[in-house]
Design an enzyme around this catalytic site. Structure first.
Site, PDB file in Angstrom:
ATOM      1  N   ALA A 177       0.637  -1.126   0.126  1.00 54.45           N
ATOM      2  CA  ALA A 177      -0.173   0.222  -0.052  1.00 54.45           C
ATOM      3  C   ALA A 177       1.121   1.449  -0.033  1.00 54.45           C
ATOM      4  O   ALA A 177       0.663   2.131  -0.665  1.00 54.45           O
ATOM      5  CB  ALA A 177      -0.804  -0.162   1.109  1.00 54.45           C
ATOM      6  N   GLY A 201       2.034   1.920  -3.547  1.00 56.68           N
ATOM      7  CA  GLY A 201       0.718   2.082  -4.278  1.00 56.68           C
ATOM      8  C   GLY A 201       0.433   3.619  -4.014  1.00 56.68           C
ATOM      9  O   GLY A 201       0.008   4.446  -5.001  1.00 56.68           O
ATOM     10  N   GLU A 223      -3.054  -2.965  -7.196  1.00 57.48           N
ATOM     11  CA  GLU A 223      -3.267  -4.114  -6.208  1.00 57.48           C
ATOM     12  C   GLU A 223      -2.549  -3.898  -4.965  1.00 57.48           C
ATOM     13  O   GLU A 223      -1.363  -4.273  -5.155  1.00 57.48           O
ATOM     14  CB  GLU A 223      -2.900  -5.443  -6.991  1.00 57.48           C
ATOM     15  CG  GLU A 223      -3.968  -5.829  -8.198  1.00 57.48           C
ATOM     16  CD  GLU A 223      -5.375  -5.952  -7.782  1.00 57.48           C
ATOM     17  OE1 GLU A 223      -5.583  -6.347  -6.561  1.00 57.48           O
ATOM     18  OE2 GLU A 223      -6.228  -5.359  -8.508  1.00 57.48           O
ATOM     19  N   CYS A 277      -0.960 -11.323  -0.096  1.00 56.72           N
ATOM     20  CA  CYS A 277      -1.476 -10.213   0.139  1.00 56.72           C
ATOM     21  C   CYS A 277      -3.089 -10.540   0.901  1.00 56.72           C
ATOM     22  O   CYS A 277      -3.635  -9.791   1.429  1.00 56.72           O
ATOM     23  CB  CYS A 277      -1.901  -9.383  -0.911  1.00 56.72           C
ATOM     24  SG  CYS A 277      -2.421 -10.337  -2.412  1.00 56.72           S
TER      25      CYS A 277
END
Ligand code: UN1
Length: 484
Positions: free
Chosen positions: A208, A211, A229, A263
């Site tokens: 994250a 991301g 993702e 994940c």
């Protein structure tokens, strides 16, 4: 001297591979020039090329699995399942393309043709993760190539050899080398690729944190597709079930498969207070039996090491922080081999912790939370800003309905682990787990854009109203009346 990227075997620390860092500008330039010709080929040419890729993967399965195991530390049996997923992705992606983004004709009046067709974006960058270094990048690359894009693929800096082998297999299958470019490098090359004006989009699988940084980098570029993702802080809820042993198996698989480096792994076990002691004890006893060893060891291990010492240090530190903030240790997470990132499964009861951190602890570390009502279980399951996967073990059809309706996640399972999501289904999460561009079966959606066309073979046209007679053609136009 040119800078090099070196990858290491987590289990032994020995060097696996080294190669010069890529020139991102150069790779983008080549990939960018190549896509129109690839996109102009018939779809069947591209799908047949992908089928040949699947055949190449099957032919080299053992070599690829061995390399994955060496570079990630995952057990050989598990690397073999990854290779199988890579090959299976091809047929699934071909079906997904035709189901999600194929051509559609809508009948129009009098020979008019209304059509919906899809076009590729151009050059797509793919940033791959280290946990499935072949399967997850393949999940972006295969649909991107089928749709007619070219791809610049940067594998994780921890698994570049697997990335390079994947690219070799695509090229051996007939993907022109200009159409799929391998970008070797670390975070700097990743940033350069993501921010390069020559790419038309970025498909990312990873943390994250990265991301979110990419999302910021793309904030001023709504014209470029961005598919994220990211991780999860996934709950597995255990409710009334007479079969504690099976429940424990499903919890252990959810939490410790791939040494907790999926994940979709469960990070939090949420359990009914009245059965918590018995269930947690069963989970602990099963976790005690899990073999943690080198990927090629006999008997086969359940878990290998985590990816590197830095990751293992971070997880050990997180365990200590949970302990010193009110967590009760159920099972210590230990480091059996000095200087190597092997970790035994850790379990900690955090029910009494005032503030639990909502972060993805990417390793074999399970936090236990006891609750006394099903409503509290659902509230606790949703007590996260992530939303990738969630599972209910036990309960009843009514409770599962309630769980399904209220759990906030993109993967919701019943009496199944939180992980092992099917490639034939869309795969993605809500909250910080992604940006609503699910992958796997729906990857087709972000690899092409729709074009709506209204078409007619003949040049025909008429204006039915608002025209003056033809003989008055030469008169000057009347003045437009002032409406004020
Ligand atoms: C997982 O098994 O936990 O193809 C990951 C995909 C998904 C990945 C699932 N099946 O993208």
């Amino acid at each position: 001297m040119t800078a090099e990227l070196v990858s290491h075997d987590p289990a032994t620390g020995t060097e696996v591979w080294r190669r010069a860092i890529s020139d991102v500008d150069h790779e983008v330039e080549i990939g960018r020039r190549a896509w129109p010709e690839w996109a102009a080929k018939p779809l069947t040419f591209r799908t047949e090329t992908m089928r040949r890729f699947a055949d190449r993967v099957k032919a080299e399965a053992e070599t690829l699995a061995t390399l994955i195991s060496r570079e990630t530390g995952k057990p050989l049996w598990e690397a073999r399942t990854e290779v199988e997923s890579v090959a299976n992705k091809v047929d699934i992606s071909i079906n997904a393309y035709s189901e999600r983004t194929s051509n559609r004709r809508i009948e129009g009046a009098m020979g008019l043709r209304n059509a919906v067709r899809h076009k590729p974006h151009g050059l797509l960058a793919v940033l791959g993760p280290y946990n499935f270094p072949a399967h997850l990048p393949g999940g972006h690359i295969v649909p991107a190539l089928i749709a007619g894009n070219s791809v610049a693929f940067k594998p994780s800096e921890k698994t570049p050899a697997t990335g390079a082998m994947l690219v070799d297999l695509f090229q051996a299958a007939g993907v022109p080398k200009e159409v799929l470019r391998l970008v070797i490098g670390g975070p700097d090359e990743g940033k350069a690729l993501a921010g390069h004006p020559g790419i038309d989009g970025l498909l990312f699988t990873g943390s994250a944190r990265t991301g979110l940084a990419l999302n910021r980098q793309f904030a001023n570029r709504p014209d470029k597709i961005l598919a994220l993702e990211m991780g999860g802080n996934n709950p597995v809820v255990v409710w009334d079930t007479p079969d504690l042993h099976t429940a424990a198996i499903l919890v252990v698989q959810s939490a410790f498969l791939s040494a907790g480096q999926r994940c979709t792994n469960a990070r939090r076990l949420i359990v009914r207070e009245s059965m918590a002691d018995r269930l947690v004890d069963e989970v602990r006893r099963l976790a005690n039996r899990l073999i943690v060893d080198e990927p090629f060891a006999a008997p086969a291990p359940y878990m290998g090491p985590v990816i590197d010492n830095e990751a293992a240090d971070g997880l050990t530190e997180s365990f200590l922080i949970l302990m010193s903030n009110g967590g009760h240790v159920v099972r210590h997470m230990t480091r059996p081999v000095r200087d190597r990132p092997f970790l035994t499964p850790g379990i900690i009861d955090v029910t009494d912790m005032a503030e639990r951190p909502d972060i993805e602890l990417f390793g074999p570390l399970l936090q236990v939370v006891r609750v006394d009502s099903f409503e509290a279980a659902i509230a606790e399951a949703n007590n996260t800003s992530f939303g990738l996967s969630a599972a209910l073990i036990g309960g009843s059809p009514q409770l599962y309905d309630q769980f399904w309706a209220n759990a906030r996640a993109g993967v919701i399972n019943w009496n199944r682990p939180t992980n092992g999501a099917s490639s034939a289904a869309p795969f993605g999460g809500i909250g910080l787990s992604g940006n609503h561009r699910p992958s796997a079966f729906y990857a087709a959606d972000y690899c092409a854009y729709p074009v709506a066309s209204s078409e007619c073979e003949a040049t025909r046209g008429s204006i039915g109203v608002g025209l003056r007679d033809i003989d008055k053609d030469s008169e000057p136009l009347p003045l437009v009346r002032d409406k004020r």
